[in-house]
Design an enzyme around this catalytic site. Structure first.
Site, mmCIF file in Angstrom:
data_model
loop_
_atom_site.group_PDB
_atom_site.id
_atom_site.type_symbol
_atom_site.label_atom_id
_atom_site.label_comp_id
_atom_site.label_asym_id
_atom_site.label_seq_id
_atom_site.Cartn_x
_atom_site.Cartn_y
_atom_site.Cartn_z
ATOM 1 N N GLY A 90 -23.727 22.353 3.684
ATOM 2 C CA GLY A 90 -22.988 21.197 2.845
ATOM 3 C C GLY A 90 -23.937 20.824 1.794
ATOM 4 O O GLY A 90 -23.684 20.237 0.629
ATOM 5 N N ILE B 26 -20.894 29.883 6.753
ATOM 6 C CA ILE B 26 -20.745 29.168 5.658
ATOM 7 C C ILE B 26 -21.660 28.537 4.993
ATOM 8 O O ILE B 26 -22.738 28.736 5.374
ATOM 9 C CB ILE B 26 -19.749 27.996 6.525
ATOM 10 C CG1 ILE B 26 -20.785 27.213 7.489
ATOM 11 C CG2 ILE B 26 -18.553 28.363 7.048
ATOM 12 C CD1 ILE B 26 -20.033 25.775 7.780
ATOM 13 N N ASP C 189 -33.467 24.670 6.023
ATOM 14 C CA ASP C 189 -32.470 24.487 6.824
ATOM 15 C C ASP C 189 -31.969 26.084 7.504
ATOM 16 O O ASP C 189 -31.310 26.804 6.687
ATOM 17 C CB ASP C 189 -30.984 24.138 6.395
ATOM 18 C CG ASP C 189 -29.897 23.743 7.493
ATOM 19 O OD1 ASP C 189 -29.974 24.487 8.425
ATOM 20 O OD2 ASP C 189 -28.857 23.008 7.053
#
Length: 288
Positions: free
Chosen positions: A210, A207, A187
């Protein structure tokens, strides 16, 4: 309109060849925080090739693929990436994932739900090798501003946490460089590495992925409840409710029930802000 639900759900399945080896599994495990303490026998099952087993959440990155990106490439789907959120993730295991493998992934869009102000695209990937089915992944892609097309709202049932104290509560610290390491499993979204890009997206700093939190959480359940036996995980599902910043600490609460573990994950440093909700690990008594 950008999403043609009928076209997306009726399109021919798309297939992709996947391949992985122990190095990919080791890198994934390090990316979700395995190896602390480095010489702990329990951690060596994740970090040493001679003892290696595969955490089932590896299915989300096997072969370097990204289910989210695959879903956005489906026929009938043309959306603004800035309006896209990863809403939820589920994996069902048909048998333990081998440490080395070659497989074929078949992708379909079984449903597109109308949530009014948003649409939810469900991408299903089914992966099998020469010995048969390995796993099935369902990815929920939330697209802001694309609802209102008159489709079904979709199922609303969710696992309910018991009205009692959790059976186990553990904390997992997220390293400052965790996202930089995790992204090497496939990713490459700059949101997780580039401060300037993160600011454009509305965040003070990059961030955590997830799906990294997803993996950290499953490892905590396997280690704390299943005595490290990854083969006992039959299924694992969650809904993403909030962000995590590298350097923070996750608080993972677990409620043990017959056949499953219900889980709540919060950001301990931010007054237990919700991170993962509606989370359940289905357990097989003797392994899938």
């Amino acid at each position: 309109m950008p999403i043609d639900a009928a076209q997306a759900t009726s399109a021919e399945p798309r297939t992709t060849d996947l391949a992985w080896e122990p190095k990919d599994v080791l890198l994934y495990h390090l990316g979700i925080g395995a190896g602390v303490p480095a010489t702990d026998p329990g951690e060596l099952r994740y970090t040493l090739e001679s003892k290696l087993h595969v955490l089932p959440s590896f299915a989300t990155v096997a072969g370097g693929g990204m289910a989210l990106a695959g879903g956005l490439g489906a026929p009938g789907i043309d959306v603004d990436l800035a309006a896209v959120l990863h809403g939820g993730q589920a994996v069902t295991l048909h048998r333990p994932i081998p440490v080395r493998g070659r497989a074929v992934q078949t992708s379909t869009v079984p449903a597109v739900y109308d949530k009014g102000k948003a649409a939810v695209i469900v991408l299903r990937t089914e992966t099998a090798d020469d010995d048969g089915p390995l796993w099935t992944c369902d990815t929920q892609i939330f697209v802001k501003g694309e609802g209102g097309f008159g489709g079904e709202r979709g199922p609303s049932s969710r696992p309910t946490l018991p009205e009692r104290a959790p059976d186990r509560t553990v904390e997992r610290h997220v390293r400052e460089d965790q996202a930089l390491l995790y992204r090497l499993s496939g990713d490459w979204n700059p949101l997780h590495a580039d401060p300037d890009f993160a600011k454009l997206a509305g965040f003070d700093r990059p961030i955590l992925h997830g799906l990294c939190t997803y993996g950290i959480t499953l490892k905590a359940v396997v280690d704390e409840v299943l005595d490290g036996d990854v083969a006992r995980v039959a299924a694992y599902s969650t809904r993403f409710a909030g962000v995590v910043f590298p350097g923070e600490t996750l608080r993972v609460r677990m409620w043990q029930e017959p056949g499953r573990v219900l889980v709540s994950v919060t950001a301990a440093d931010r007054d237990d802000a919700p991170v993962l909700v509606d989370t359940a690990v289905t357990i097989s008594p003797s392994g899938v």
